[in-house]
Design an enzyme around this catalytic site. Sequence first.
Site, PDB file in Angstrom:
ATOM      1  N   GLU A   1      -6.739   3.563  -5.650  1.00  0.00           N
ATOM      2  CA  GLU A   1      -8.004   3.718  -4.931  1.00  0.00           C
ATOM      3  C   GLU A   1      -8.647   5.008  -5.431  1.00  0.00           C
ATOM      4  O   GLU A   1      -8.090   6.087  -5.269  1.00  0.00           O
ATOM      5  CB  GLU A   1      -7.770   3.815  -3.430  1.00  0.00           C
ATOM      6  CG  GLU A   1      -9.086   3.877  -2.680  1.00  0.00           C
ATOM      7  CD  GLU A   1      -8.996   4.552  -1.311  1.00  0.00           C
ATOM      8  OE1 GLU A   1      -9.904   4.352  -0.501  1.00  0.00           O
ATOM      9  OE2 GLU A   1      -8.023   5.282  -1.062  1.00  0.00           O
TER      10      GLU A   1
ATOM     11  N   HIS B   1     -10.821  -2.555   4.126  1.00  0.00           N
ATOM     12  CA  HIS B   1     -10.709  -2.174   5.532  1.00  0.00           C
ATOM     13  C   HIS B   1     -11.523  -0.931   5.897  1.00  0.00           C
ATOM     14  O   HIS B   1     -11.553  -0.548   7.058  1.00  0.00           O
ATOM     15  CB  HIS B   1      -9.224  -1.930   5.843  1.00  0.00           C
ATOM     16  CG  HIS B   1      -8.656  -0.852   4.964  1.00  0.00           C
ATOM     17  ND1 HIS B   1      -8.448  -1.025   3.610  1.00  0.00           N
ATOM     18  CD2 HIS B   1      -8.315   0.427   5.231  1.00  0.00           C
ATOM     19  CE1 HIS B   1      -7.992   0.101   3.094  1.00  0.00           C
ATOM     20  NE2 HIS B   1      -7.891   0.994   4.054  1.00  0.00           N
ATOM     21  N   ASP B   2     -12.138  -0.298   4.914  1.00  0.00           N
ATOM     22  CA  ASP B   2     -12.932   0.905   5.189  1.00  0.00           C
ATOM     23  C   ASP B   2     -14.432   0.626   5.266  1.00  0.00           C
ATOM     24  O   ASP B   2     -15.228   1.562   5.378  1.00  0.00           O
ATOM     25  CB  ASP B   2     -12.700   1.956   4.085  1.00  0.00           C
ATOM     26  CG  ASP B   2     -11.288   2.502   4.109  1.00  0.00           C
ATOM     27  OD1 ASP B   2     -10.680   2.555   5.192  1.00  0.00           O
ATOM     28  OD2 ASP B   2     -10.792   2.889   3.026  1.00  0.00           O
TER      29      ASP B   2
ATOM     30  N   ASP C   1       0.859  -1.178   0.000  1.00  0.00           N
ATOM     31  CA  ASP C   1       0.000   0.000   0.000  1.00  0.00           C
ATOM     32  C   ASP C   1       0.895   1.227   0.000  1.00  0.00           C
ATOM     33  O   ASP C   1       1.734   1.388   0.891  1.00  0.00           O
ATOM     34  CB  ASP C   1      -0.851  -0.025   1.287  1.00  0.00           C
ATOM     35  CG  ASP C   1      -2.257   0.461   1.061  1.00  0.00           C
ATOM     36  OD1 ASP C   1      -2.414   1.534   0.453  1.00  0.00           O
ATOM     37  OD2 ASP C   1      -3.197  -0.226   1.506  1.00  0.00           O
TER      38      ASP C   1
ATOM     39  N   ASP D   1      -2.985   4.404  -2.410  1.00  0.00           N
ATOM     40  CA  ASP D   1      -3.995   4.963  -1.531  1.00  0.00           C
ATOM     41  C   ASP D   1      -4.462   6.329  -2.026  1.00  0.00           C
ATOM     42  O   ASP D   1      -3.654   7.143  -2.469  1.00  0.00           O
ATOM     43  CB  ASP D   1      -3.373   5.114  -0.134  1.00  0.00           C
ATOM     44  CG  ASP D   1      -4.377   5.590   0.890  1.00  0.00           C
ATOM     45  OD1 ASP D   1      -5.303   4.821   1.181  1.00  0.00           O
ATOM     46  OD2 ASP D   1      -4.227   6.723   1.386  1.00  0.00           O
TER      47      ASP D   1
END
Length: 571
Positions: free
Chosen positions: A261, A338-339, A97, A203
Amino acid sequence: MKTWWKEAVGYQIVPQTFCDSNGDGIGDLRGIVQKLDVLQELGVDLLWLGPIFRSPMADDGYDVSDYRSVNPLLGTMEDLQELIRQVHARGMRIILDLVLNHTSDQHPWFQKARKDRSAPEHDYYLWQKGRIGAHGEPLPPTNWASFFSDSAWCYNEATDEYFLKIFSDKMPDLNWSNPALRQEMKAIARFWLDQGIDGFRIDAAAHLAKKRDWQDSPLPPDAQGWVPDWSQFSNLPELFGYLDELKREVFDQGDWVMIGEVGGGASVQTALNYVDEQSGALNMVFTMDHCWANGIHASQLSLSHQARIDVVALKKTFAHWIEGMSERAWLPVYWLNHDHPRVVSQYGDPHRYHRESATMLEQTLLLMRGTPFLYNGEEIGMTNDEQAQLEDFHDVWVKNMMASLRGRVDDAALLDHFRRTSRDNARSPMQWSDQPYAGFSTVPPKRRVNPNYIRINVQAQRQDPHSIWRHVQRTLALRKDPAWRDLFVYGSFQLVEAEHPQLFAYCRRDERREVWVISNFTAQPASIRLPQCSLRCLLANYPDSDPHPGDNLLRPYESLAVLIGAKEKQQ
Ligand code: GLC
Ligand code: CA
């Protein structure tokens, strides 16, 4: 064009909650090494590790304070080398990431920048003077909201300026219009690729450029008083120049996969600007439309947990993206990261139909067109980690919301809201066994373990042929079976009975064959008419499914994969 990353099956690991190898209550890189065999057995082969660089962990590692060292909580550079080696030895791949949009406020650049306006690092960030309101009160430079529910600006006393931070106060945004900053970030990307990794998940990739006239947004403010107008810092033209530069000077130099993302409500057309196979700088983008299909994640405080999922909207969202991208680009497909809340809690029924609904969701996802990504724990149907009280939440977004809403909205409503939507839901430790602390660690973990680990864990499910874990394994085996791979990876995708209110059904087709995947997204029986020809059931999540020509009734959360016209077409 066929490539390895289109044929891969992704698996997202949150390192600090995956497996603790040294008994300090925090997951680590050596812990991941210990679990590689199990992951391989499951059938995944492209690991995406959440952020592993040095970080004060104000936002679970997305706040980086040193881009060239491994977070000591998670291990060392040698541990990472060992992990990469072990991953590759198993024919798997690994991506990291990479946070390009902001640093931690503890990063040395920001430490210099915030003290001294003449430091070169000052211009690595975005600064503006504040304003004075009608009643003499100090106001930030614009009315923009951050993604974490407060102002997008934070005041810095030493320079009497505000810095832009579209996430948290502890994560100042970088100024990508500064060429020296861009050089730094390109060198960092190269540094990690040189370690032998296979690419990045980038990210917040959509936000590197901002509208630099710093005007108020004319849109209405939210309950916190700030305007959530993501167009001020999402998908702007300059961004594509920055990404092209990264591509030319870094990404084009190897056979890597780069996944951006791209939240912020990007359209298919916008997404194509990133990933068009001819002209895009990236290979895939994570956009989040379907994660919010039933509105459960959004900031609608009024939505009760009774809100039921809108199956038609959900499948049309997938179809819109898959069809919109299929000619010119490739998509990842996933239920969550994870969000988001856990998918079985969001779109399934974790209480009455845990196994049925979780296997149905996985079968639906894993046979779609695109590169599937599982999120750690999804393979055993891990559920939301429902916190008992408001004080129990870690998530910075929740804390910000709470700071402004507590007192104005009653606590019970807030608790209900955060239990459904909080990012803490999917960040509890991985449930490996029914041993203390779920086999994640030998000491009390830093993050609380979901008490249902006694029932829901990898060890028990690996031993049970009907478990969710086993069903995911079977589904991946089918997807990867040389006889079927071309159809499930590269075959076309089309909804079947698109208006059916209970079923999510689609057809995968190649030159020779046609497979229908039919899933009942409800606890009520659902009917579908199958063609009058020979049928073969390739996969089902009930042991005794028997699809036949004509009318079929699918049981609660039943999911089928049926070869249509088996005999005719195979001759
Ligand atoms: C991305 C991450 C999220 C993080 C944010 C800021 O949206 O997925 O977890 O908080 O970026 O880095
Ligand atoms: Ca550890």
